[in-house]
Motif scaffolding. Structure first.
Motif, PDB file in Angstrom:
ATOM      1  N   LEU A   7       0.830  -1.204   0.000  1.00 50.88           N
ATOM      2  CA  LEU A   7       0.000   0.000   0.000  1.00 50.88           C
ATOM      3  C   LEU A   7       0.869   1.260   0.000  1.00 50.88           C
ATOM      4  O   LEU A   7       0.620   2.208  -0.752  1.00 50.88           O
ATOM      5  CB  LEU A   7      -0.862  -0.003   1.257  1.00 50.88           C
ATOM      6  CG  LEU A   7      -2.379   0.078   1.025  1.00 50.88           C
ATOM      7  CD1 LEU A   7      -3.112  -0.091   2.336  1.00 50.88           C
ATOM      8  CD2 LEU A   7      -2.752   1.344   0.323  1.00 50.88           C
ATOM      9  N   LEU A   8       1.900   1.173   0.828  1.00 49.26           N
ATOM     10  CA  LEU A   8       2.792   2.327   0.932  1.00 49.26           C
ATOM     11  C   LEU A   8       3.466   2.624  -0.404  1.00 49.26           C
ATOM     12  O   LEU A   8       3.535   3.766  -0.845  1.00 49.26           O
ATOM     13  CB  LEU A   8       3.882   2.051   1.982  1.00 49.26           C
ATOM     14  CG  LEU A   8       3.569   2.572   3.383  1.00 49.26           C
ATOM     15  CD1 LEU A   8       4.663   2.180   4.353  1.00 49.26           C
ATOM     16  CD2 LEU A   8       3.399   4.090   3.348  1.00 49.26           C
ATOM     17  N   THR A   9       3.939   1.540  -1.040  1.00 48.92           N
ATOM     18  CA  THR A   9       4.608   1.706  -2.334  1.00 48.92           C
ATOM     19  C   THR A   9       3.638   2.354  -3.329  1.00 48.92           C
ATOM     20  O   THR A   9       3.992   3.269  -4.069  1.00 48.92           O
ATOM     21  CB  THR A   9       5.031   0.337  -2.902  1.00 48.92           C
ATOM     22  OG1 THR A   9       5.516  -0.445  -1.840  1.00 48.92           O
ATOM     23  CG2 THR A   9       6.055   0.484  -3.986  1.00 48.92           C
ATOM     24  N   LEU A  10       2.407   1.860  -3.291  1.00 45.78           N
ATOM     25  CA  LEU A  10       1.407   2.383  -4.218  1.00 45.78           C
ATOM     26  C   LEU A  10       1.168   3.874  -3.971  1.00 45.78           C
ATOM     27  O   LEU A  10       1.208   4.689  -4.894  1.00 45.78           O
ATOM     28  CB  LEU A  10       0.092   1.635  -3.999  1.00 45.78           C
ATOM     29  CG  LEU A  10      -0.401   0.794  -5.162  1.00 45.78           C
ATOM     30  CD1 LEU A  10      -1.680   0.083  -4.771  1.00 45.78           C
ATOM     31  CD2 LEU A  10      -0.596   1.640  -6.396  1.00 45.78           C
ATOM     32  N   LEU A  11       0.958   4.179  -2.689  1.00 52.00           N
ATOM     33  CA  LEU A  11       0.656   5.558  -2.330  1.00 52.00           C
ATOM     34  C   LEU A  11       1.798   6.491  -2.715  1.00 52.00           C
ATOM     35  O   LEU A  11       1.581   7.621  -3.126  1.00 52.00           O
ATOM     36  CB  LEU A  11       0.398   5.674  -0.820  1.00 52.00           C
ATOM     37  CG  LEU A  11      -0.974   5.169  -0.375  1.00 52.00           C
ATOM     38  CD1 LEU A  11      -1.090   5.192   1.147  1.00 52.00           C
ATOM     39  CD2 LEU A  11      -2.084   6.012  -0.999  1.00 52.00           C
ATOM     40  N   LEU A  12       3.012   5.973  -2.568  1.00 44.93           N
ATOM     41  CA  LEU A  12       4.168   6.800  -2.886  1.00 44.93           C
ATOM     42  C   LEU A  12       4.408   6.887  -4.382  1.00 44.93           C
ATOM     43  O   LEU A  12       4.760   7.937  -4.901  1.00 44.93           O
ATOM     44  CB  LEU A  12       5.425   6.219  -2.218  1.00 44.93           C
ATOM     45  CG  LEU A  12       5.577   6.556  -0.747  1.00 44.93           C
ATOM     46  CD1 LEU A  12       6.732   5.771  -0.152  1.00 44.93           C
ATOM     47  CD2 LEU A  12       5.823   8.060  -0.580  1.00 44.93           C
ATOM     48  N   SER A  13       4.229   5.738  -5.057  1.00 43.50           N
ATOM     49  CA  SER A  13       4.652   5.703  -6.458  1.00 43.50           C
ATOM     50  C   SER A  13       3.681   6.456  -7.370  1.00 43.50           C
ATOM     51  O   SER A  13       4.079   6.981  -8.382  1.00 43.50           O
ATOM     52  CB  SER A  13       4.803   4.265  -6.932  1.00 43.50           C
ATOM     53  OG  SER A  13       3.540   3.675  -7.029  1.00 43.50           O
ATOM     54  N   VAL A  14       2.413   6.533  -6.992  1.00 45.71           N
ATOM     55  CA  VAL A  14       1.482   7.229  -7.880  1.00 45.71           C
ATOM     56  C   VAL A  14       1.857   8.702  -8.024  1.00 45.71           C
ATOM     57  O   VAL A  14       2.118   9.164  -9.130  1.00 45.71           O
ATOM     58  CB  VAL A  14       0.012   7.029  -7.430  1.00 45.71           C
ATOM     59  CG1 VAL A  14      -0.907   7.969  -8.164  1.00 45.71           C
ATOM     60  CG2 VAL A  14      -0.384   5.579  -7.668  1.00 45.71           C
ATOM     61  N   PRO A  15       1.964   9.429  -6.896  1.00 43.73           N
ATOM     62  CA  PRO A  15       2.355  10.834  -7.074  1.00 43.73           C
ATOM     63  C   PRO A  15       3.737  10.995  -7.690  1.00 43.73           C
ATOM     64  O   PRO A  15       3.964  11.914  -8.473  1.00 43.73           O
ATOM     65  CB  PRO A  15       2.351  11.407  -5.657  1.00 43.73           C
ATOM     66  CG  PRO A  15       1.853  10.367  -4.757  1.00 43.73           C
ATOM     67  CD  PRO A  15       1.674   9.099  -5.498  1.00 43.73           C
ATOM     68  N   LEU A  16       4.649  10.074  -7.373  1.00 41.95           N
ATOM     69  CA  LEU A  16       5.993  10.187  -7.942  1.00 41.95           C
ATOM     70  C   LEU A  16       5.967  10.038  -9.448  1.00 41.95           C
ATOM     71  O   LEU A  16       6.585  10.805 -10.176  1.00 41.95           O
ATOM     72  CB  LEU A  16       6.924   9.120  -7.342  1.00 41.95           C
ATOM     73  CG  LEU A  16       7.578   9.512  -6.024  1.00 41.95           C
ATOM     74  CD1 LEU A  16       8.436   8.367  -5.512  1.00 41.95           C
ATOM     75  CD2 LEU A  16       8.412  10.777  -6.191  1.00 41.95           C
ATOM     76  N   SER A  17       5.213   9.048  -9.932  1.00 45.97           N
ATOM     77  CA  SER A  17       5.193   8.844 -11.380  1.00 45.97           C
ATOM     78  C   SER A  17       4.439   9.984 -12.059  1.00 45.97           C
ATOM     79  O   SER A  17       4.756  10.375 -13.171  1.00 45.97           O
ATOM     80  CB  SER A  17       4.599   7.491 -11.742  1.00 45.97           C
ATOM     81  OG  SER A  17       3.245   7.477 -11.431  1.00 45.97           O
TER      82      SER A  17
END
Ligand code: HEC
Length: 192
Positions: A7-17
């Protein structure tokens, strides 16, 4: 407990990408703006030279040869597809595709709404079945120099020449300050 990191990866990676994508689009916009500027001035120089040498009649033959050549040179130099289009084209090869048509209509609405013609640009990442492209357009105003070939009162020998080269011409009847068309730039997105 696997869920949490995922979940954390998802939450972080969406705004990053999203951010990376915005940066890439901005970089493309800057490069496209430089390419458009050079394309515009090369075209104008070629036109002014031809008009000086032979007037509008001779210049039509020059435009017919030189405009596509300059577009091809610029495309190669900048590694992007670069050209011109319009809702009413002279050369059918410049006809607008669906995306370009909608942007040209958007420009017309923005102009009607009071926006300055020089400010009319639009850029977007466009996804189709054929892939993903970064695209940008910039409106081309009709100025005085354009009227002898795109205006309402075209001299007869000039019109005859236009008819000879462009039997399907739709690019007359423009007034000073109208949107004559737009520069259009496209680059494939490879990093996907
Ligand atoms: C000497 C006549 C002449 C003059 C003056 C002229 N044009 Fe054109 N224009 C042409 C011809 C011929 C073409 C078709 C070129 C081709 O075959 O790609 C053309 C094509 C275009 C196109 C590409 C879309 C289309 O209709 O095919 C745009 C945009 C355009 N002209 C804008 C302008 C603007 C803006 C000016 C004034 C700064 C101008 N032209 C002045 C003859 C002229």
């Amino acid at each position: 407990m696997r869920v949490l990191p995922t979940l954390l990866t998802l939450l972080l990676s969406v705004p990053l990408s999203l951010q990376a994508n915005n940066d890439a689009q901005q970089e493309f916009e800057q490069q496209a703006a430089v390419a458009i500027k050079e394309f515009a001035s090369s075209l104008k120089n070629a036109l002014m030279e031809a008009m000086k040498d032979g007037g509008p009649i001779e210049s039509i033959a020059v435009c017919n040869l030189v405009a596509p050549t300059i577009a091809a040179e610029m495309s190669k130099k900048y590694g992007m597809e670069i050209g011109r289009t319009s809702l009413r084209v002279r050369n059918p090869a410049n006809e607008a595709d669906v995306w370009e048509t909608s942007v040209l209509q958007q420009f017309q609405n923005r102009l009607n709404g009071g926006e300055a013609i020089q400010k009319l640009t639009f850029s977007e990442k466009v996804e189709t079945e054929l892939g993903s492209n970064r695209r940008m357009m910039k409106a081309i105003p009709t100025d005085k120099l354009c009227l002898s070939c795109h205006g309402s009162k075209i001299a007869e020998p000039v019109q005859a020449m236009i008819d000879q080269y462009y039997p399907e011409d739709m690019a007359t009847g423009f007034k000073l300050g109208d949107i004559r068309g737009a520069f259009t730039v496209s680059r494939e997105v490879e990093d996907q």
